[in-house]
Motif scaffolding. Structure first.
Motif, PDB file in Angstrom:
ATOM      1  N   TYR A 243      19.888  -4.348   0.664  1.00  0.00           N
ATOM      2  CA  TYR A 243      19.646  -5.784   0.757  1.00  0.00           C
ATOM      3  C   TYR A 243      20.480  -6.405   1.869  1.00  0.00           C
ATOM      4  O   TYR A 243      20.038  -7.349   2.547  1.00  0.00           O
ATOM      5  CB  TYR A 243      19.963  -6.460  -0.580  1.00  0.00           C
ATOM      6  CG  TYR A 243      18.817  -6.464  -1.548  1.00  0.00           C
ATOM      7  CD1 TYR A 243      17.997  -7.582  -1.699  1.00  0.00           C
ATOM      8  CD2 TYR A 243      18.529  -5.341  -2.315  1.00  0.00           C
ATOM      9  CE1 TYR A 243      16.929  -7.578  -2.588  1.00  0.00           C
ATOM     10  CE2 TYR A 243      17.471  -5.322  -3.213  1.00  0.00           C
ATOM     11  CZ  TYR A 243      16.673  -6.448  -3.338  1.00  0.00           C
ATOM     12  OH  TYR A 243      15.601  -6.442  -4.218  1.00  0.00           O
TER      13      TYR A 243
ATOM     14  N   PHE B 244      18.787  -6.651   5.288  1.00  0.00           N
ATOM     15  CA  PHE B 244      17.878  -7.794   5.414  1.00  0.00           C
ATOM     16  C   PHE B 244      18.666  -9.087   5.574  1.00  0.00           C
ATOM     17  O   PHE B 244      18.346  -9.937   6.414  1.00  0.00           O
ATOM     18  CB  PHE B 244      16.977  -7.864   4.182  1.00  0.00           C
ATOM     19  CG  PHE B 244      16.096  -9.079   4.125  1.00  0.00           C
ATOM     20  CD1 PHE B 244      15.071  -9.265   5.040  1.00  0.00           C
ATOM     21  CD2 PHE B 244      16.283 -10.041   3.145  1.00  0.00           C
ATOM     22  CE1 PHE B 244      14.252 -10.390   4.981  1.00  0.00           C
ATOM     23  CE2 PHE B 244      15.476 -11.170   3.080  1.00  0.00           C
ATOM     24  CZ  PHE B 244      14.456 -11.338   3.998  1.00  0.00           C
TER      25      PHE B 244
ATOM     26  N   ALA C 157       8.581 -14.328   3.871  1.00  0.00           N
ATOM     27  CA  ALA C 157       9.438 -13.286   4.442  1.00  0.00           C
ATOM     28  C   ALA C 157       9.842 -12.252   3.403  1.00  0.00           C
ATOM     29  O   ALA C 157      10.030 -11.073   3.719  1.00  0.00           O
ATOM     30  CB  ALA C 157      10.685 -13.913   5.074  1.00  0.00           C
ATOM     31  N   TRP C 158       9.971 -12.671   2.142  1.00  0.00           N
ATOM     32  CA  TRP C 158      10.348 -11.720   1.096  1.00  0.00           C
ATOM     33  C   TRP C 158       9.226 -10.724   0.835  1.00  0.00           C
ATOM     34  O   TRP C 158       9.462  -9.520   0.704  1.00  0.00           O
ATOM     35  CB  TRP C 158      10.725 -12.446  -0.183  1.00  0.00           C
ATOM     36  CG  TRP C 158      10.863 -11.516  -1.356  1.00  0.00           C
ATOM     37  CD1 TRP C 158      10.141 -11.504  -2.499  1.00  0.00           C
ATOM     38  CD2 TRP C 158      11.791 -10.420  -1.469  1.00  0.00           C
ATOM     39  NE1 TRP C 158      10.546 -10.473  -3.320  1.00  0.00           N
ATOM     40  CE2 TRP C 158      11.553  -9.800  -2.717  1.00  0.00           C
ATOM     41  CE3 TRP C 158      12.777  -9.908  -0.638  1.00  0.00           C
ATOM     42  CZ2 TRP C 158      12.279  -8.689  -3.147  1.00  0.00           C
ATOM     43  CZ3 TRP C 158      13.500  -8.794  -1.071  1.00  0.00           C
ATOM     44  CH2 TRP C 158      13.248  -8.209  -2.322  1.00  0.00           C
TER      45      TRP C 158
ATOM     46  N   ALA D 198       7.665  -3.689   3.650  1.00  0.00           N
ATOM     47  CA  ALA D 198       8.294  -2.762   4.591  1.00  0.00           C
ATOM     48  C   ALA D 198       9.112  -1.712   3.846  1.00  0.00           C
ATOM     49  O   ALA D 198       9.085  -0.522   4.193  1.00  0.00           O
ATOM     50  CB  ALA D 198       9.178  -3.531   5.566  1.00  0.00           C
ATOM     51  N   TRP D 199       9.837  -2.121   2.805  1.00  0.00           N
ATOM     52  CA  TRP D 199      10.601  -1.167   2.003  1.00  0.00           C
ATOM     53  C   TRP D 199       9.684  -0.197   1.280  1.00  0.00           C
ATOM     54  O   TRP D 199       9.989   0.989   1.155  1.00  0.00           O
ATOM     55  CB  TRP D 199      11.473  -1.913   1.000  1.00  0.00           C
ATOM     56  CG  TRP D 199      12.724  -2.487   1.590  1.00  0.00           C
ATOM     57  CD1 TRP D 199      13.359  -2.087   2.726  1.00  0.00           C
ATOM     58  CD2 TRP D 199      13.491  -3.567   1.061  1.00  0.00           C
ATOM     59  NE1 TRP D 199      14.474  -2.859   2.937  1.00  0.00           N
ATOM     60  CE2 TRP D 199      14.589  -3.763   1.938  1.00  0.00           C
ATOM     61  CE3 TRP D 199      13.369  -4.395  -0.053  1.00  0.00           C
ATOM     62  CZ2 TRP D 199      15.549  -4.754   1.714  1.00  0.00           C
ATOM     63  CZ3 TRP D 199      14.326  -5.373  -0.278  1.00  0.00           C
ATOM     64  CH2 TRP D 199      15.409  -5.551   0.604  1.00  0.00           C
TER      65      TRP D 199
ATOM     66  N   GLU E 115       6.984  -9.764   2.923  1.00  0.00           N
ATOM     67  CA  GLU E 115       6.923  -8.883   4.090  1.00  0.00           C
ATOM     68  C   GLU E 115       8.011  -7.810   4.021  1.00  0.00           C
ATOM     69  O   GLU E 115       7.768  -6.640   4.326  1.00  0.00           O
ATOM     70  CB  GLU E 115       7.067  -9.710   5.365  1.00  0.00           C
ATOM     71  CG  GLU E 115       5.899 -10.663   5.611  1.00  0.00           C
ATOM     72  CD  GLU E 115       6.172 -11.648   6.727  1.00  0.00           C
ATOM     73  OE1 GLU E 115       7.277 -11.576   7.329  1.00  0.00           O
ATOM     74  OE2 GLU E 115       5.302 -12.487   7.005  1.00  0.00           O
ATOM     75  N   GLN E 116       9.218  -8.201   3.600  1.00  0.00           N
ATOM     76  CA  GLN E 116      10.301  -7.234   3.509  1.00  0.00           C
ATOM     77  C   GLN E 116      10.046  -6.224   2.402  1.00  0.00           C
ATOM     78  O   GLN E 116      10.285  -5.021   2.567  1.00  0.00           O
ATOM     79  CB  GLN E 116      11.628  -7.950   3.254  1.00  0.00           C
ATOM     80  CG  GLN E 116      12.824  -7.030   3.196  1.00  0.00           C
ATOM     81  CD  GLN E 116      12.998  -6.227   4.469  1.00  0.00           C
ATOM     82  OE1 GLN E 116      13.094  -6.796   5.557  1.00  0.00           O
ATOM     83  NE2 GLN E 116      13.012  -4.906   4.356  1.00  0.00           N
ATOM     84  N   GLN E 117       9.550  -6.700   1.274  1.00  0.00           N
ATOM     85  CA  GLN E 117       9.230  -5.800   0.172  1.00  0.00           C
ATOM     86  C   GLN E 117       8.186  -4.776   0.603  1.00  0.00           C
ATOM     87  O   GLN E 117       8.297  -3.580   0.277  1.00  0.00           O
ATOM     88  CB  GLN E 117       8.725  -6.607  -1.018  1.00  0.00           C
ATOM     89  CG  GLN E 117       8.378  -5.775  -2.231  1.00  0.00           C
ATOM     90  CD  GLN E 117       7.878  -6.629  -3.383  1.00  0.00           C
ATOM     91  OE1 GLN E 117       8.291  -7.770  -3.542  1.00  0.00           O
ATOM     92  NE2 GLN E 117       6.979  -6.083  -4.161  1.00  0.00           N
TER      93      GLN E 117
ATOM     94  N   TRP F 188      11.476   1.257  -1.864  1.00  0.00           N
ATOM     95  CA  TRP F 188      11.048   0.339  -2.917  1.00  0.00           C
ATOM     96  C   TRP F 188      10.261   1.113  -3.956  1.00  0.00           C
ATOM     97  O   TRP F 188       9.476   2.004  -3.617  1.00  0.00           O
ATOM     98  CB  TRP F 188      10.196  -0.792  -2.341  1.00  0.00           C
ATOM     99  CG  TRP F 188       9.809  -1.844  -3.339  1.00  0.00           C
ATOM    100  CD1 TRP F 188       8.656  -1.918  -4.067  1.00  0.00           C
ATOM    101  CD2 TRP F 188      10.585  -2.981  -3.712  1.00  0.00           C
ATOM    102  NE1 TRP F 188       8.664  -3.032  -4.869  1.00  0.00           N
ATOM    103  CE2 TRP F 188       9.850  -3.703  -4.673  1.00  0.00           C
ATOM    104  CE3 TRP F 188      11.844  -3.456  -3.329  1.00  0.00           C
ATOM    105  CZ2 TRP F 188      10.317  -4.877  -5.257  1.00  0.00           C
ATOM    106  CZ3 TRP F 188      12.307  -4.628  -3.906  1.00  0.00           C
ATOM    107  CH2 TRP F 188      11.553  -5.320  -4.854  1.00  0.00           C
TER     108      TRP F 188
ATOM    109  N   ASP G 103      20.202  -9.420   9.075  1.00  0.00           N
ATOM    110  CA  ASP G 103      19.176  -9.745  10.058  1.00  0.00           C
ATOM    111  C   ASP G 103      18.779 -11.218   9.980  1.00  0.00           C
ATOM    112  O   ASP G 103      18.429 -11.833  10.998  1.00  0.00           O
ATOM    113  CB  ASP G 103      17.950  -8.850   9.841  1.00  0.00           C
ATOM    114  CG  ASP G 103      16.919  -9.008  10.945  1.00  0.00           C
ATOM    115  OD1 ASP G 103      17.299  -8.889  12.126  1.00  0.00           O
ATOM    116  OD2 ASP G 103      15.746  -9.261  10.638  1.00  0.00           O
ATOM    117  N   ARG G 104      18.870 -11.811   8.782  1.00  0.00           N
ATOM    118  CA  ARG G 104      18.541 -13.233   8.615  1.00  0.00           C
ATOM    119  C   ARG G 104      19.700 -14.157   9.019  1.00  0.00           C
ATOM    120  O   ARG G 104      19.536 -15.367   9.072  1.00  0.00           O
ATOM    121  CB  ARG G 104      18.199 -13.520   7.145  1.00  0.00           C
ATOM    122  CG  ARG G 104      17.003 -12.791   6.591  1.00  0.00           C
ATOM    123  CD  ARG G 104      15.684 -13.294   7.068  1.00  0.00           C
ATOM    124  NE  ARG G 104      15.488 -14.724   6.910  1.00  0.00           N
ATOM    125  CZ  ARG G 104      14.342 -15.352   7.162  1.00  0.00           C
ATOM    126  NH1 ARG G 104      13.301 -14.653   7.581  1.00  0.00           N
ATOM    127  NH2 ARG G 104      14.239 -16.648   7.015  1.00  0.00           N
TER     128      ARG G 104
END
Length: 225
Positions: free
Chosen positions: A93, A96, A53-54, A60-61, A56-58, A67, A99-100
């Motif tokens: 941050y 994210f 998940a990290w 997206a940013w 994927e988030q990176q 990012w 959302d979690r």
């Protein structure tokens, strides 16, 4: 040598990491800034069995421009001058984290309150504002990124009760101009509002600057490339 007492249970480890993460979001400079947040996220996602998940988030940013080679902090330096960017970084941050289901806000806005804020806030920042103006107009934030000392910058985050809605972040700055004879004390009795930020899409389009915020951004941080 064997351990003299049993290890903490997984649920206890999970709760402890969430507590530390919420502390690190609110006072990022004390606990190690972005590196500390990334470490805590890495640990939490490992405990939850979702380390991917990290990444994927990176990604997206990176796609939206939040990012850089220096993480979210590097992206914020182009928009928010001085050390205030560390609080803006934490607010990204927090989106994210909320959302979690890990964020522990001090309050959340009802759907009606949140909708009203979003409808009014961009025209509202068309004039110069200070910290007290934000509180008087919209109430206490859901999360205060930074301390309560008015001599320092901070970010105020307002959250909807729906975690899928973006955080509305007010980025405030206090400090001295580059040509000032002394960097202390800062120029203002309380932080001035630089910009409000919310919404999806490109990172740069999420910002709406106050007139003074635009002047300071160009003066202290330089124009966005």
């Amino acid at each position: 040598m064997p351990l003299s007492s049993p290890l903490a249970a997984a649920d206890e480890i999970h709760a402890y990491l969430i507590g530390q993460l919420n502390l690190a979001l609110r006072r990022p400079g004390i606990l190690g800034n972005e590196a500390a947040l990334r470490m805590l996220l890495d640990h939490l996602l490992f405990v939850e069995g979702q380390p991917e998940a990290w990444t994927e988030q990176q990604r997206a940013w990176e796609v939206c421009g939040a990012w850089s080679s220096a993480g979210v902090t590097g992206a914020f330096r182009d928009f928010i001058p001085g050390l205030s960017y560390e609080y803006g970084m934490a607010s990204v941050y927090a989106e994210f984290v909320y959302d979690r289901g890990w964020l522990r806000p001090d309050r959340v806005l009802t759907a009606h309150e949140y909708r009203a804020l979003r409808e009014r806030v961009r025209p509202w920042v068309g004039e110069d504002r200070v910290w007290a103006d934000v509180i008087d107009e919209f109430g206490a934030p859901s999360v205060l990124f930074g301390g309560t000392n008015p001599l320092y910058g901070k970010t105020l985050g307002f959250l909807s009760e729906d975690p899928k809605q973006p955080v509305v972040s007010f980025h405030l700055w206090n400090g001295s101009a580059p040509d000032a004879e002394s960097s202390w004390p800062p120029e203002h009795e309380e932080p001035i509002l630089l910009a409000v930020r919310f919404g999806g899409g490109a990172f740069r389009t999420a910002f709406t600057f106050t007139p003074e915020g635009e002047r300071l951004r160009l003066k202290l941080a330089g124009p966005v490339a």
